[in-house]
Design a protein around this motif. Structure first.
Motif, mmCIF file in Angstrom:
data_model
loop_
_atom_site.group_PDB
_atom_site.id
_atom_site.type_symbol
_atom_site.label_atom_id
_atom_site.label_comp_id
_atom_site.label_asym_id
_atom_site.label_seq_id
_atom_site.Cartn_x
_atom_site.Cartn_y
_atom_site.Cartn_z
ATOM 1 N N ASN A 17 0.758 -1.165 0.016
ATOM 2 C CA ASN A 17 0.073 -0.155 -0.164
ATOM 3 C C ASN A 17 0.931 1.207 -0.005
ATOM 4 O OD1 ASN A 17 0.959 0.070 2.563
ATOM 5 N ND2 ASN A 17 -1.154 0.261 3.649
ATOM 6 N N ALA A 18 0.124 2.270 -0.090
ATOM 7 C CA ALA A 18 1.072 3.422 -0.125
ATOM 8 C C ALA A 18 0.252 4.763 0.231
ATOM 9 C CB ALA A 18 1.560 3.662 -1.521
ATOM 10 N N TYR A 19 1.005 5.875 0.701
ATOM 11 C CA TYR A 19 0.074 7.226 1.031
ATOM 12 C C TYR A 19 0.940 8.041 0.083
ATOM 13 C CZ TYR A 19 -1.897 5.263 5.243
ATOM 14 O OH TYR A 19 -2.657 4.317 6.278
ATOM 15 N N VAL A 20 0.086 9.127 -0.343
ATOM 16 C CA VAL A 20 0.200 10.130 -1.266
ATOM 17 C C VAL A 20 0.187 11.542 -0.404
ATOM 18 C CG1 VAL A 20 0.078 11.785 -3.396
ATOM 19 C CG2 VAL A 20 -0.086 9.233 -3.250
ATOM 20 N N VAL A 21 1.237 12.191 -0.004
ATOM 21 C CA VAL A 21 1.126 13.382 0.646
ATOM 22 C C VAL A 21 1.740 14.527 0.134
ATOM 23 C CG1 VAL A 21 1.996 14.222 3.052
ATOM 24 C CG2 VAL A 21 1.472 11.974 2.783
ATOM 25 N N ARG A 22 1.173 15.481 0.213
ATOM 26 C CA ARG A 22 1.297 16.742 -0.278
ATOM 27 C C ARG A 22 2.016 17.603 0.868
ATOM 28 N NH1 ARG A 22 -2.623 21.082 -2.577
ATOM 29 N NH2 ARG A 22 -2.645 19.866 -4.506
ATOM 30 N N TRP A 23 3.386 18.041 0.760
ATOM 31 C CA TRP A 23 4.089 18.738 1.834
ATOM 32 C C TRP A 23 4.009 20.183 1.681
ATOM 33 C CZ3 TRP A 23 5.998 14.962 5.455
ATOM 34 C CH2 TRP A 23 6.392 15.607 6.778
ATOM 35 N N MET A 24 3.212 20.878 2.539
ATOM 36 C CA MET A 24 3.165 22.366 2.481
ATOM 37 C C MET A 24 3.979 23.069 3.448
ATOM 38 S SD MET A 24 1.034 22.463 -0.093
ATOM 39 C CE MET A 24 0.243 24.294 0.004
ATOM 40 N N PRO A 25 4.229 24.334 3.372
ATOM 41 C CA PRO A 25 4.997 25.000 4.370
ATOM 42 C C PRO A 25 4.434 24.788 5.837
ATOM 43 C CG PRO A 25 4.778 26.423 2.338
ATOM 44 C CD PRO A 25 3.915 24.927 2.157
ATOM 45 N N GLY A 26 3.281 24.638 5.828
ATOM 46 C CA GLY A 26 2.414 24.377 7.093
ATOM 47 C C GLY A 26 2.512 22.825 7.729
ATOM 48 N N GLY A 27 2.958 21.928 6.815
ATOM 49 C CA GLY A 27 3.051 20.605 7.186
ATOM 50 C C GLY A 27 2.349 19.669 5.959
ATOM 51 N N PRO A 77 -10.366 16.718 -1.420
ATOM 52 C CA PRO A 77 -9.153 16.162 -2.311
ATOM 53 C C PRO A 77 -7.944 15.841 -1.201
ATOM 54 C CG PRO A 77 -9.201 18.332 -2.521
ATOM 55 C CD PRO A 77 -10.520 18.121 -1.802
ATOM 56 N N HIS A 78 -7.902 16.267 0.051
ATOM 57 C CA HIS A 78 -6.991 16.203 0.859
ATOM 58 C C HIS A 78 -7.472 16.233 2.393
ATOM 59 C CE1 HIS A 78 -6.582 20.545 1.445
ATOM 60 N NE2 HIS A 78 -6.296 20.695 -0.025
ATOM 61 N N SER A 79 -6.547 15.870 3.249
ATOM 62 C CA SER A 79 -6.784 16.188 4.628
ATOM 63 C C SER A 79 -6.557 17.597 5.274
ATOM 64 C CB SER A 79 -6.140 15.026 5.434
ATOM 65 O OG SER A 79 -4.728 15.528 5.587
ATOM 66 N N ASP A 80 -6.607 17.651 6.510
ATOM 67 C CA ASP A 80 -6.249 18.872 6.942
ATOM 68 C C ASP A 80 -4.761 18.557 7.277
ATOM 69 O OD1 ASP A 80 -8.654 20.250 7.289
ATOM 70 O OD2 ASP A 80 -9.069 19.294 9.153
ATOM 71 N N VAL A 81 -3.935 19.629 7.694
ATOM 72 C CA VAL A 81 -2.397 19.606 7.951
ATOM 73 C C VAL A 81 -2.232 18.665 9.152
ATOM 74 C CG1 VAL A 81 -0.371 20.772 8.511
ATOM 75 C CG2 VAL A 81 -1.773 21.646 6.686
ATOM 76 N N LEU A 82 -1.346 17.491 8.912
ATOM 77 C CA LEU A 82 -1.051 16.730 10.278
ATOM 78 C C LEU A 82 0.151 17.527 10.639
ATOM 79 C CD1 LEU A 82 -1.164 13.025 8.504
ATOM 80 C CD2 LEU A 82 -2.839 14.085 9.957
ATOM 81 N N SER A 83 -0.019 17.172 12.109
ATOM 82 C CA SER A 83 1.373 17.700 13.025
ATOM 83 C C SER A 83 2.322 16.680 12.721
ATOM 84 C CB SER A 83 1.006 17.720 14.324
ATOM 85 O OG SER A 83 0.406 16.426 14.985
ATOM 86 N N LEU A 84 3.651 16.765 13.026
ATOM 87 C CA LEU A 84 4.758 15.642 12.882
ATOM 88 C C LEU A 84 4.374 14.719 13.977
ATOM 89 C CD1 LEU A 84 7.899 17.955 12.332
ATOM 90 C CD2 LEU A 84 6.429 16.885 10.587
ATOM 91 N N GLU A 85 3.969 14.963 14.996
ATOM 92 C CA GLU A 85 3.598 13.926 15.924
ATOM 93 C C GLU A 85 2.525 12.757 15.454
ATOM 94 O OE1 GLU A 85 3.502 17.278 16.590
ATOM 95 O OE2 GLU A 85 5.341 17.376 17.737
ATOM 96 N N ASN A 86 1.696 13.103 14.362
ATOM 97 C CA ASN A 86 0.970 12.342 13.982
ATOM 98 C C ASN A 86 1.242 11.595 12.713
ATOM 99 O OD1 ASN A 86 -1.350 12.516 15.775
ATOM 100 N ND2 ASN A 86 -1.865 14.607 14.998
ATOM 101 N N LEU A 87 2.418 11.529 12.386
ATOM 102 C CA LEU A 87 2.845 11.097 11.209
ATOM 103 C C LEU A 87 2.750 9.670 11.183
ATOM 104 C CD1 LEU A 87 6.257 13.087 10.153
ATOM 105 C CD2 LEU A 87 4.021 13.184 9.350
ATOM 106 N N SER A 88 2.756 8.931 12.188
ATOM 107 C CA SER A 88 2.322 7.589 12.324
ATOM 108 C C SER A 88 1.331 7.036 11.572
ATOM 109 C CB SER A 88 2.558 6.966 13.784
ATOM 110 O OG SER A 88 1.465 7.682 14.296
#
Length: 307
Positions: free
Chosen positions: A184-194, A226-237
């Protein structure tokens, strides 16, 4: 000013439009049946997918809107046309009507989200084709492309392009299965806010699925979004799958991603430890759609999983 430009400019456009429409074809759009010229030569695209489709079938538009995050179109288009010759006529969701009028188009290919007010203005300039899209679906881009190709009188050319994409995706899928590199895979767009997780119902995730890699969104994306809210680094798991495709739109996003790579939360991810993080172009993976973009995504998958 806009009303004045429309009054003055429409005189010449209408004359050209009458000649172009002497022989016309009818296509079904979100705004009803629209007569388009048999052989349009002056095309303006107001959607990245329309520009992509046009170039894929051998038609070079006069004008286009910018890609998200930049002041020109996505870099990959430069392989198919001279970007210096392509006139910019707006940005996503905001068209410069006067710039379109100056190009005197005989056909306008617009996005499915085109507001009625803009349609009423654009359709006075030239036949305006708007897809009738019904929410987010992995294959919705194909329906849009087929409508654009129909308007361009290039339906057979597009079906050949689709055949090439499908054949290549099937080949990559077979090779991935033989190599045991799927999952499986996740596609993540990394923005300045996260980071934002992209929906599993997008264009790019559909192309991934065609190669046997099932994209997920971890339940983080609301239906129809089309996408989620910005995730915090603590929730990267929550995005720790077999593969992680990381997309950035511009230098600001790249800098934010580079900073995240220095964090322990990022480094602890199993997908990072496995070396299965794949940086990709966000303009292709999380913004545009179309046959040419599909080939770029297949290039990225092939390079990441099979080389």
């Amino acid at each position: 000013m806009l009303r004045y430009v429309l009054r003055v400019g429409l005189a010449s456009v209408v004359m050209g439009g009458l000649m172009a429409n002497a022989q016309a074809r009818e296509v079904s759009t979100a705004f009803g049946e629209v007569d388009v010229p048999d052989a349009p030569t002056r095309i303006v695209t107001l959607h990245e997918g329309a520009l992509d489709t046009s170039l894929a079938v051998g038609v070079t538009p006069l004008g286009a809107v910018t890609s998200r995050g930049v002041d020109t179109v996505a870099d990959y288009f430069g392989e198919y046309t001279d970007l210096d010759e392509l006139q910019i006529v707006g940005v996503p969701r905001e068209t410069n009507i006067e710039a379109v009028l100056r190009l005197e188009p005989d056909l306008i290919l617009a996005p499915s989200q085109l507001p009625d007010e803009q349609y009423q203005l654009l359709s006075r300039i030239a036949p305006t084709v708007v897809p009738d899209a019904d929410g987010l679906t992995r294959d919705g881009w194909r329906d849009e492309a087929r409508l654009y190709a129909q308007a361009l009188d290039k339906e057979e050319e597009l079906e050949r392009v689709f055949g090439d994409i499908d054949e290549r995706a099937a080949s990559i899928k077979s090779r991935i299965e033989e190599a045991g590199e799927g999952g499986n895979a996740y596609v993540v767009r990394w923005m300045p806010g996260g980071p934002m997780v992209m929906s599993a119902e997008l264009f790019a995730t559909g192309v991934l699925a065609a190669t046997g890699i099932e994209a997920e969104d971890g339940g983080l994306v609301a239906e129809g979004r089309p996408h989620s809210d910005v995730l915090s680094l603590e929730n990267l798991s929550q995005i720790d799958g077999d593969w992680l495709f990381l997309a950035t739109l511009n230098e600001d996003g790249e800098q934010a991603l580079e900073a995240a790579r220095q964090s322990s939360a990022f480094e602890r991810l199993d997908v990072v430890q496995a070396g299965h993080v794949v940086p990709v172009d966000g303009q292709v993976w999380s913004s545009t759609s179309g046959p040419l973009a599909a080939q770029v995504i297949l290039d990225d998958i092939e390079q990441a999983l099979l080389q």
